[in-house]
Design an enzyme around this catalytic site. Structure first.
Site, PDB file in Angstrom:
ATOM      1  CB  CYS A 135      49.470  27.892  36.950  1.00 40.76           C
ATOM      2  SG  CYS A 135      48.083  27.195  36.051  1.00 40.76           S
ATOM      3  CB  CYS A 138      48.543  28.877  33.457  1.00 42.46           C
ATOM      4  SG  CYS A 138      47.324  28.631  34.752  1.00 42.46           S
ATOM      5  CG  ASP A 139      52.337  30.160  32.943  1.00 43.52           C
ATOM      6  OD1 ASP A 139      51.571  30.730  32.134  1.00 43.52           O
ATOM      7  OD2 ASP A 139      52.492  30.535  34.103  1.00 43.52           O
TER       8      ASP A 139
HETATM    9  C1  LIG Z   1      50.129  34.172  37.233  1.00 46.15           C
HETATM   10  C2  LIG Z   1      48.860  33.389  36.948  1.00 46.15           C
HETATM   11  C3  LIG Z   1      48.597  33.005  35.643  1.00 46.15           C
HETATM   12  C4  LIG Z   1      47.442  32.287  35.366  1.00 46.15           C
HETATM   13  N1  LIG Z   1      47.178  31.947  34.068  1.00 46.15           N
HETATM   14  C5  LIG Z   1      46.018  31.327  33.761  1.00 46.15           C
HETATM   15  C6  LIG Z   1      45.700  31.031  32.413  1.00 46.15           C
HETATM   16  O1  LIG Z   1      46.482  31.284  31.492  1.00 46.15           O
HETATM   17  N2  LIG Z   1      44.507  30.432  32.179  1.00 46.15           N
HETATM   18  C7  LIG Z   1      43.629  30.102  33.167  1.00 46.15           C
HETATM   19  O2  LIG Z   1      42.548  29.598  32.882  1.00 46.15           O
HETATM   20  N3  LIG Z   1      43.923  30.345  34.457  1.00 46.15           N
HETATM   21  C8  LIG Z   1      45.095  30.952  34.784  1.00 46.15           C
HETATM   22  N4  LIG Z   1      45.399  31.208  36.088  1.00 46.15           N
HETATM   23  C9  LIG Z   1      44.478  30.738  37.131  1.00 46.15           C
HETATM   24  C10 LIG Z   1      43.296  31.705  37.276  1.00 46.15           C
HETATM   25  O3  LIG Z   1      43.796  32.996  37.480  1.00 46.15           O
HETATM   26  C11 LIG Z   1      42.403  31.304  38.438  1.00 46.15           C
HETATM   27  O4  LIG Z   1      41.986  29.966  38.292  1.00 46.15           O
HETATM   28  C12 LIG Z   1      41.170  32.190  38.493  1.00 46.15           C
HETATM   29  O5  LIG Z   1      41.531  33.545  38.556  1.00 46.15           O
HETATM   30  C13 LIG Z   1      40.303  31.863  39.698  1.00 46.15           C
HETATM   31  O6  LIG Z   1      39.238  32.737  39.685  1.00 46.15           O
HETATM   32  P1  LIG Z   1      38.390  33.051  40.973  1.00 46.15           P
HETATM   33  O7  LIG Z   1      37.298  33.974  40.522  1.00 46.15           O
HETATM   34  O8  LIG Z   1      38.007  31.810  41.657  1.00 46.15           O
HETATM   35  O9  LIG Z   1      39.368  33.798  41.999  1.00 46.15           O
HETATM   36  P2  LIG Z   1      40.470  34.902  41.859  1.00 46.15           P
HETATM   37  O10 LIG Z   1      40.810  35.240  40.475  1.00 46.15           O
HETATM   38  O11 LIG Z   1      41.541  34.475  42.787  1.00 46.15           O
HETATM   39  O12 LIG Z   1      39.757  36.179  42.500  1.00 46.15           O
HETATM   40  C14 LIG Z   1      39.461  36.244  43.861  1.00 46.15           C
HETATM   41  C15 LIG Z   1      38.816  37.576  44.145  1.00 46.15           C
HETATM   42  O13 LIG Z   1      38.336  37.615  45.479  1.00 46.15           O
HETATM   43  C16 LIG Z   1      38.596  38.896  46.018  1.00 46.15           C
HETATM   44  N5  LIG Z   1      38.538  38.797  47.472  1.00 46.15           N
HETATM   45  C17 LIG Z   1      39.269  38.014  48.298  1.00 46.15           C
HETATM   46  N6  LIG Z   1      38.907  38.216  49.589  1.00 46.15           N
HETATM   47  C18 LIG Z   1      37.907  39.155  49.563  1.00 46.15           C
HETATM   48  C19 LIG Z   1      37.119  39.805  50.549  1.00 46.15           C
HETATM   49  N7  LIG Z   1      37.266  39.537  51.866  1.00 46.15           N
HETATM   50  N8  LIG Z   1      36.204  40.713  50.169  1.00 46.15           N
HETATM   51  C20 LIG Z   1      36.021  40.988  48.852  1.00 46.15           C
HETATM   52  N9  LIG Z   1      36.729  40.400  47.866  1.00 46.15           N
HETATM   53  C21 LIG Z   1      37.654  39.509  48.217  1.00 46.15           C
HETATM   54  C22 LIG Z   1      39.930  39.296  45.412  1.00 46.15           C
HETATM   55  O14 LIG Z   1      40.145  40.681  45.483  1.00 46.15           O
HETATM   56  C23 LIG Z   1      39.757  38.780  43.981  1.00 46.15           C
HETATM   57  O15 LIG Z   1      39.113  39.750  43.219  1.00 46.15           O
HETATM   58  C24 LIG Z   1      46.543  31.926  36.415  1.00 46.15           C
HETATM   59  C25 LIG Z   1      46.829  32.297  37.721  1.00 46.15           C
HETATM   60  C26 LIG Z   1      47.978  33.023  37.997  1.00 46.15           C
HETATM   61  C27 LIG Z   1      48.262  33.417  39.427  1.00 46.15           C
END
Ligand SMILES: Cc1cc2nc3c(=O)[nH]c(=O)nc-3n(C[C@H](O)[C@H](O)[C@H](O)COP(=O)(O)OP(=O)(O)OC[C@H]3O[C@@H](n4cnc5c(N)ncnc54)[C@H](O)[C@@H]3O)c2cc1C
Length: 314
Positions: A135, A138-139
């Protein structure tokens, strides 16, 4: 066990928890399933510096624990476990968790996220958070005036390379093919940018460095008679070879794009099925940021509430 609920939220990242806070405050008594990664993708990193409200940054795990507590405070029933089956063919929808419990729900908010694709090198794990990132937004900030490499040759890789070229001293693009797969306009921009160097026909063999990434072992024309191995010195290694949205459960039921992201309508979180909403990275091939995911989780809960009111179900 069989249970009737008004709103079922799948996923415990910023999108899922924010949806639960809003749905809880609207008296929807949401049930939220956390899945295999409670707290979502952010739990795999350390400090978040770009989530508003935390001028000194915040520990990512603390942020997610606080979101969970906030959701529970407003009555969300936060459960460990995953949803394993989803029948969205008629309302109330029927979803089944891993223990076989059936949930009959009038609305579903899908917030199951997406995972970055990696090359599959052991060194990607070895240097995770120590120079390897998927990302740039992010980084990238941590690599100001340094040298980085972006892996990939599509539109996303070009966008990430352009973004990083504004921060880093030098950006290498490691491209497997002899050309970029990106749109003409993106290709041109990258090719003309003076601090981007494109390494065509090149694969990554590994990374090296003592306390973090210091370089990459590369190979040009892999397997050809003119194969050539060489090293480049870099401080950061950015993967930009795509993301895999967690949408297996919904294939054949919801409209998805060619990569598998859920297609939502216009500026809303509604899907092609009335009463089913999608929030966060699972429906966002573009921004993939915590704050954007949280914002769309709020939208999904507001839209679910309005839907239930319109149908006289609240
Ligand atoms: C290493 C890293 C660093 C990052 N740094 C930043 C940053 O500094 N700033 C920033 O804004 N963004 C950052 N991001 C991006 C950010 O993490 C994502 O944009 C954000 O987490 C997306 O949120 P979300 O709720 O859509 O999904 P996610 O955070 O991906 O969460 C998905 C959820 O769905 C659940 N799930 C999946 N399938 C099922 C199922 N069948 N049943 C029940 N639950 C399920 C998982 O367990 C998880 O809890 C980073 C990402 C990574 C990988």
């Amino acid at each position: 066990m069989k249970q009737k609920v008004k709103t079922l939220i799948i996923g415990s990242g910023p999108a899922g928890y924010t949806a639960a806070i809003y749905a809880g405050r609207s008296s929807l008594e949401p049930v939220l399933y956390c899945g295999l990664q409670p707290g979502g993708q952010l739990t795999t990193t350390t400090v978040i510096e770009n989530f508003p409200g935390f001028p000194q940054g915040i520990d990512a795990n603390q942020l997610m624990t606080d979101m969970r507590e906030q959701a529970k405070r407003f009555g969300a029933d936060v459960r460990d476990g995953s949803i394993e089956k989803a029948d969205l063919s008629k309302r109330p929808f029927c979803l089944v968790d891993e223990r076989g419990n059936e949930l009959e729900t009038e609305t579903v908010i899908i917030a199951t996220g997406a995972s970055a694709k990696y090359l599959g090198l052991d060194d990607e794990k070895k240097y995770a958070g120590m120079g390897v990132s998927a990302c740039a937004t992010c980084d990238g900030f941590f690599y100001r005036k340094r040298t980085v490499a972006v892996v990939g040759g599509g539109d996303t890789a070009c966008e990430e390379a352009m973004y990083l070229s504004g921060l880093a001293k030098k950006v290498y693009m490691i491209v497997r093919k002899p050309y970029l797969r990106a749109a003409e306009i993106m290709r041109k921009r990258v090719e003309e940018k003076e601090n981007i160097e494109i390494l065509y026909n090149t694969n990554t063999l590994g990374l090296f460095g003592n306390d973090g990434v210091e370089g990459a072992h590369l190979v040009r024309f892999k397997g050809e008679p003119n194969e050539e191995k060489y090293d480049i010195a870099i401080d950061g290694f950015f993967l930009a070879i795509g993301h895999k949205p967690n949408t297996e459960l919904f294939k054949g039921q919801l409209d998805l794009d060619e990569q598998g992201f859920i297609l939502t309508r216009g500026n809303s979180t509604s899907t092609n099925i009335e009463g089913v909403f999608a929030a966060g990275d699972v429906a966002d091939p573009v921004y993939r940021q915590g704050v954007v995911a949280a914002g769309s989780g709020a939208k999904a809960a507001i839209e679910a509430d309005r839907f239930l009111q319109e149908k006289g179900l609240k």
